[in-house]
Scaffold this motif. Structure first.
Motif, short mmCIF file in Angstrom:
data_model
loop_
_atom_site.label_atom_id
_atom_site.label_comp_id
_atom_site.label_asym_id
_atom_site.label_seq_id
_atom_site.Cartn_x
_atom_site.Cartn_y
_atom_site.Cartn_z
N LEU A 1 0.86 -1.17 0.00
CA LEU A 1 0.00 0.00 0.00
C LEU A 1 0.90 1.23 0.00
O LEU A 1 1.65 1.47 0.94
CB LEU A 1 -0.91 0.01 1.23
CG LEU A 1 -1.84 1.21 1.35
CD1 LEU A 1 -2.76 1.33 0.13
CD2 LEU A 1 -2.65 1.10 2.63
N MET A 2 0.86 1.96 -1.09
CA MET A 2 1.67 3.17 -1.25
C MET A 2 0.75 4.38 -1.10
O MET A 2 -0.47 4.22 -0.97
CB MET A 2 2.33 3.17 -2.63
CG MET A 2 3.08 1.89 -2.98
SD MET A 2 4.53 1.62 -2.00
CE MET A 2 5.76 2.28 -3.08
N MET A 3 1.31 5.56 -1.18
CA MET A 3 0.50 6.78 -1.07
C MET A 3 -0.53 6.88 -2.19
O MET A 3 -1.57 7.50 -2.01
CB MET A 3 1.41 8.01 -1.08
CG MET A 3 2.27 8.12 0.17
SD MET A 3 3.48 9.44 0.10
CE MET A 3 2.46 10.88 -0.09
N THR A 4 -0.25 6.28 -3.34
CA THR A 4 -1.16 6.37 -4.48
C THR A 4 -1.95 5.08 -4.70
O THR A 4 -2.47 4.86 -5.78
CB THR A 4 -0.38 6.73 -5.75
OG1 THR A 4 0.66 5.76 -5.95
CG2 THR A 4 0.22 8.11 -5.66
N GLY A 5 -2.03 4.23 -3.68
CA GLY A 5 -2.82 3.01 -3.80
C GLY A 5 -1.95 1.77 -3.71
O GLY A 5 -0.75 1.82 -3.42
N VAL A 6 -2.56 0.63 -3.99
CA VAL A 6 -1.85 -0.65 -3.92
C VAL A 6 -1.09 -0.88 -5.23
O VAL A 6 -1.63 -0.67 -6.31
CB VAL A 6 -2.83 -1.82 -3.67
CG1 VAL A 6 -2.10 -3.15 -3.70
CG2 VAL A 6 -3.53 -1.64 -2.34
N HIS A 7 0.17 -1.27 -5.10
CA HIS A 7 1.02 -1.58 -6.24
C HIS A 7 1.75 -2.88 -5.96
O HIS A 7 2.06 -3.18 -4.80
CB HIS A 7 2.08 -0.49 -6.46
CG HIS A 7 1.52 0.86 -6.75
ND1 HIS A 7 1.16 1.26 -8.00
CD2 HIS A 7 1.25 1.90 -5.93
CE1 HIS A 7 0.70 2.50 -7.96
NE2 HIS A 7 0.74 2.91 -6.71
N THR A 8 2.02 -3.66 -6.99
CA THR A 8 2.91 -4.80 -6.86
C THR A 8 4.30 -4.27 -7.17
O THR A 8 4.55 -3.75 -8.26
CB THR A 8 2.54 -5.94 -7.83
OG1 THR A 8 1.18 -6.32 -7.57
CG2 THR A 8 3.45 -7.14 -7.64
N THR B 1 3.37 -3.91 -11.08
CA THR B 1 1.98 -3.75 -11.50
C THR B 1 1.33 -2.63 -10.71
O THR B 1 1.46 -2.57 -9.49
CB THR B 1 1.18 -5.05 -11.26
OG1 THR B 1 1.84 -6.14 -11.87
CG2 THR B 1 -0.24 -4.93 -11.82
N ALA B 2 0.62 -1.75 -11.40
CA ALA B 2 -0.20 -0.74 -10.76
C ALA B 2 -1.64 -1.21 -10.85
O ALA B 2 -2.10 -1.60 -11.92
CB ALA B 2 -0.03 0.60 -11.46
N HIS B 3 -2.33 -1.21 -9.74
CA HIS B 3 -3.69 -1.74 -9.71
C HIS B 3 -4.74 -0.70 -10.10
O HIS B 3 -5.89 -1.06 -10.35
CB HIS B 3 -3.99 -2.34 -8.34
CG HIS B 3 -3.08 -3.49 -8.02
ND1 HIS B 3 -3.26 -4.75 -8.54
CD2 HIS B 3 -1.96 -3.56 -7.26
CE1 HIS B 3 -2.30 -5.55 -8.11
NE2 HIS B 3 -1.49 -4.85 -7.33
N ILE C 1 11.61 11.35 5.23
CA ILE C 1 10.62 10.74 6.10
C ILE C 1 9.56 10.00 5.29
O ILE C 1 9.17 8.90 5.62
CB ILE C 1 9.96 11.81 7.00
CG1 ILE C 1 11.01 12.34 7.98
CG2 ILE C 1 8.76 11.24 7.74
CD1 ILE C 1 10.57 13.54 8.77
N GLY C 2 9.10 10.59 4.17
CA GLY C 2 8.05 9.99 3.36
C GLY C 2 8.41 8.61 2.84
O GLY C 2 7.81 7.62 3.18
N GLY C 3 9.40 8.53 1.99
CA GLY C 3 9.95 7.28 1.53
C GLY C 3 9.15 6.49 0.51
O GLY C 3 9.70 5.58 -0.08
N SER C 4 7.87 6.79 0.25
CA SER C 4 7.17 6.01 -0.77
C SER C 4 6.47 6.95 -1.74
O SER C 4 6.01 8.02 -1.38
CB SER C 4 6.15 5.06 -0.14
OG SER C 4 5.13 5.76 0.50
N ASP C 5 6.44 6.50 -2.98
CA ASP C 5 5.81 7.29 -4.04
C ASP C 5 6.41 8.70 -4.13
O ASP C 5 5.72 9.67 -4.35
CB ASP C 5 4.30 7.37 -3.87
CG ASP C 5 3.61 6.11 -4.31
OD1 ASP C 5 2.40 6.03 -4.14
OD2 ASP C 5 4.27 5.19 -4.83
N ALA C 6 7.72 8.78 -3.99
CA ALA C 6 8.40 10.07 -4.02
C ALA C 6 8.17 10.82 -5.33
O ALA C 6 8.23 12.04 -5.37
CB ALA C 6 9.89 9.88 -3.77
N ASP C 7 7.90 10.08 -6.40
CA ASP C 7 7.69 10.73 -7.68
C ASP C 7 6.40 11.52 -7.74
O ASP C 7 6.22 12.35 -8.61
CB ASP C 7 7.71 9.68 -8.81
CG ASP C 7 6.72 8.56 -8.58
OD1 ASP C 7 6.87 7.86 -7.57
OD2 ASP C 7 5.81 8.41 -9.40
#
Length: 87
Positions: free
Chosen positions: A17-24, A43-45, A79-85
């Motif tokens: 679970l990333m900031m922009t939803g679930v991703h594989t 994979t982006a769901h 601090i964030g670390g996910s979905d930095a893009d």
């Protein structure tokens, strides 16, 4: 920033679970030292996130320069670390 190719090896895929939803995603490792330096989107769901598939994210604070110094970014970004893009 998303990358098409980086000099890394790829680990096992898992759903996160990333900031922009679930991703594989799969962790990516430095081929030199074996440290985790980011992740690859397998994979982006969600349809709006499909552009990330096959791309990698390098976490700058985990990468060292040629002289051994770190590519530090602001503390907020670390601090964030996910979905930095997406920030």
């Amino acid at each position: 920033m998303l990358f098409d190719r980086v000099n890394v090896s790829v680990g096992e895929s898992e759903d996160r679970l990333m900031m922009t939803g679930v991703h594989t995603v799969a962790d990516i490792f430095c081929v030199g030292c074996g440290s985790i330096v980011g992740w690859k989107y397998e994979t982006a769901h969600e349809k709006s996130q499909k552009y990330k598939e096959g791309k990698s994210v390098l976490e700058r604070f985990k990468v060292s320069g040629p002289d051994g110094s770190n590519y530090w970014v602001s503390q907020e970004a670390q601090i964030g670390g996910s979905d930095a893009d997406d920030v």
